[in-house]
Scaffold this active site. Structure first.
Site, mmCIF file in Angstrom:
data_model
loop_
_atom_site.group_PDB
_atom_site.id
_atom_site.type_symbol
_atom_site.label_atom_id
_atom_site.label_comp_id
_atom_site.label_asym_id
_atom_site.label_seq_id
_atom_site.Cartn_x
_atom_site.Cartn_y
_atom_site.Cartn_z
ATOM 1 N N HIS A 184 26.305 -10.017 -69.155
ATOM 2 C CA HIS A 184 27.282 -10.143 -68.075
ATOM 3 C C HIS A 184 26.934 -9.320 -66.844
ATOM 4 O O HIS A 184 26.976 -9.814 -65.726
ATOM 5 C CB HIS A 184 28.678 -9.762 -68.602
ATOM 6 C CG HIS A 184 29.732 -9.742 -67.551
ATOM 7 N ND1 HIS A 184 29.977 -10.823 -66.729
ATOM 8 C CD2 HIS A 184 30.606 -8.762 -67.163
ATOM 9 C CE1 HIS A 184 30.957 -10.515 -65.888
ATOM 10 N NE2 HIS A 184 31.348 -9.270 -66.122
ATOM 11 N N GLU A 223 30.040 -0.505 -75.820
ATOM 12 C CA GLU A 223 31.496 -0.440 -75.620
ATOM 13 C C GLU A 223 31.916 0.791 -74.822
ATOM 14 O O GLU A 223 32.860 0.741 -74.040
ATOM 15 C CB GLU A 223 32.217 -0.452 -76.984
ATOM 16 C CG GLU A 223 32.138 -1.806 -77.667
ATOM 17 C CD GLU A 223 32.968 -1.901 -78.939
ATOM 18 O OE1 GLU A 223 33.423 -2.995 -79.255
ATOM 19 O OE2 GLU A 223 33.155 -0.859 -79.613
ATOM 20 N N ASP A 231 28.260 10.021 -51.988
ATOM 21 C CA ASP A 231 27.524 11.274 -52.221
ATOM 22 C C ASP A 231 27.993 11.938 -53.515
ATOM 23 O O ASP A 231 27.185 12.429 -54.313
ATOM 24 C CB ASP A 231 27.734 12.249 -51.046
ATOM 25 C CG ASP A 231 27.112 11.730 -49.751
ATOM 26 O OD1 ASP A 231 26.290 10.794 -49.826
ATOM 27 O OD2 ASP A 231 27.470 12.253 -48.669
#
Ligand code: HEM
Length: 475
Positions: free
Chosen positions: A329, A293, A221
């Site tokens: 990825h 990044e 939550d």
């Protein structure tokens, strides 16, 4: 009775007892900056080994309840966290302690395949022949300690590095006559300062530890309030990581992999790709990882709280892989809708294959401290990858998809960050574009094992006598 098919509600009158009965770091990460991973082979005096583990459980192991209270306390004071410890056993460890194969922990819950118990029973060295295949180097090429039989891991963590070293010395000393220490790995959190704040990163330079399944309803939550949940719901049932033990408690399967990162090669590849694609390195980096990044997802999204880590996105927003290619990825490992859309498997199956990551970086980075004077490393640094799950197939399907040229669709190529493949297909950047370029094999497995984190009752009960604690009647 706590319902494993839901997230834990802390207001449930049984919640504290439930948390007191399981080890910490499963339902929620321990959060310490420094870790030690003592890998052990048990000795021949089995009663002594059993007493030693029970002693560790009584003196050092941190229950999930104590860990939770410590987190709340240090959130109030700003730290540092108290020492943390957990004990994990491999299948060979259970066998050595006297447990027959019928009493090894088994995966449970929906979507368990008939052979999923094999991952744990055979161990990581015998990955070949298991239901899913990935491209790990054979165990004969792993670092020497990992070629040995690994029976157990003691995971120690602390925010005080010196105190952690003292704890490691004490634990190692206590193994005399009980077990051989094969190696002790040391983990250390790496941080980097971005305009939006100082963040935990991995060695390639990207923020890590952002997207996790959340198994405590109140935590979910809180996260949803800060990050939003228009596209993505981080909530997960306890069964994602916890399974009933044969003896009546609850525990969790853990993957441990020492993954070396060739930082120099990945950065070189991103520079080459940037030239080839005519795009900034930051853009192609975001295509490789699926995030920039500083953690901003390649699929644009906002947050409710401006300081929160953005995670409210779904690949329905990017079905062609224009922003986050299929080989990025985070898309390979958590395909957020691709599995139903492309393969036609149920969305619940995809969500049930999430993992609870608990990895930590290892190795020194003088190049980050000296402002670029030193070369980024090609060896000696990486990730002590760890994840918890109720079924090791959750990890296996992710690793298989990452190493495969054909997940989620034929010919997309391997995961650009963690994919291992002797014949990687060139990926297309982005997936609906025209630039082809191969990114693969930047991460190398140096060794690892599959473990189980038993319940507190199991660990404490080990000194009850020479017989295994689980009786037949318990099954
Ligand atoms: C050295 C190896 C690895 C590196 C450098 C790495 C790096 C990263 C980074 C930068 C993120 C994005 C930030 C985040 O969401 O936390 C991430 C997310 C993730 N990684 Fe890895 N990772 C590695 C290994 C693995 C492995 C072996 C797996 C599983 C087989 C894995 C599964 C995941 C998952 C599930 C996510 C979250 C995806 C999402 O929910 O959107 N990672 N990783």
């Amino acid at each position: 009775m706590i319902d494993l098919d839901r997230a834990l509600d802390l207001d449930d009158p049984e919640a504290d007892d439930f948390l007191a009965a399981i080890q910490g770091n499963i339902v929620k990460g321990h959060g310490r900056d420094f870790t030690a991973h003592v890998l052990l082979r048990m000795g021949d005096d089995v009663p002594a080994v059993r007493r030693w583990i029970a002693g560790l459980a009584a003196e050092r192991v941190t229950t999930a309840l104590v860990a939770r209270r410590a987190t709340l306390a240090w959130r109030g004071t700003g730290g540092p966290g108290e020492p943390f410890a957990m004990v994990l056993l491999s299948a060979s460890g259970y066998r050595h302690l006297g447990f027959p194969d019928e009493q090894l922990p088994v995966p449970s819950g929906r979507f368990v395949g008939p052979r999923d118990r094999e991952y744990f029973e055979f161990g990581m060295k015998e990955q070949a022949g298991r239901p899913r295949s990935f491209n790990d180097p054979p165990a004969s090429e792993w670092e020497e300690p990992y070629r040995q039989r690994i029976d157990a891991m003691v995971l120690l963590a602390d925010d005080d590095e010196q105190r952690l070293s003292d704890t490691v010395d004490a634990v190692v000393a206590s193994t005399a006559g009980v077990a051989d220490v094969l190696t002790t790995e040391r983990g250390r959190v790496l941080r980097r300062t971005f305009p939006r704040g100082t963040l935990v990163i991995e060695h390639f330079g990207f923020q890590d530890g952002v997207s996790q399944p959340i198994m405590v309803q109140q935590d979910a939550d809180r996260e949803i309030k800060a990050r939003g949940n228009v596209h993505w719901d981080p909530t997960a049932p306890l069964s994602l990581a916890l399974v009933p033990e044969p003896g009546g408690g609850f525990g969790s399967f853990m993957v441990f992999r020492k993954l070396e990162q060739d930082v120099a090669a990945l950065h070189r590849a991103l520079r080459d790709l940037s030239v080839r694609a005519g795009l900034p390195v930051a853009e192609v980096g975001a295509m490789a990882v699926g995030r920039f990044e500083d953690g901003a997802p390649a699929v644009p999204t906002g947050t409710v709280d401006p300081d929160a880590d953005p995670n409210d996105f779904h690949y329905d927003q990017d079905p062609a892989g224009t922003r986050s290619p299929f080989h990025s990825h985070v898309r390979k490992t958590n395909p957020r809708g691709d599995v139903p859309r492309v393969i036609g498997a149920p969305a619940e199956f995809e969500r049930a294959r999430r993992i609870v990551r608990r990895g930590i970086t290892y190795g020194e980075r003088p190049d980050l401290a000296d402002g670029g004077g030193t070369e980024a490393p090609a060896t000696g640094v990486g990730l002590l990858f760890m994840c918890f799950q109720g079924n090791l197939d959750q990890f296996a399907i992710q690793q298989e998809g990452s190493d495969s040229n054909d997940f989620v669709r034929a010919g997309v190529g391997v995961d650009a960050v963690i994919g291992q493949n002797a014949q990687p297909a060139a990926q297309t950047w982005p997936s609906d574009g025209t630039v082809t370029f191969t990114m693969a094999n930047f991460v190398k497995l140096l060794g690892g094992e599959y473990f189980f984190a038993p319940s507190m009752a199991f660990l404490r009960g080990l000194d009850a006598g020479p017989e295994p604690t689980y009786g037949d009647e318990a099954r």
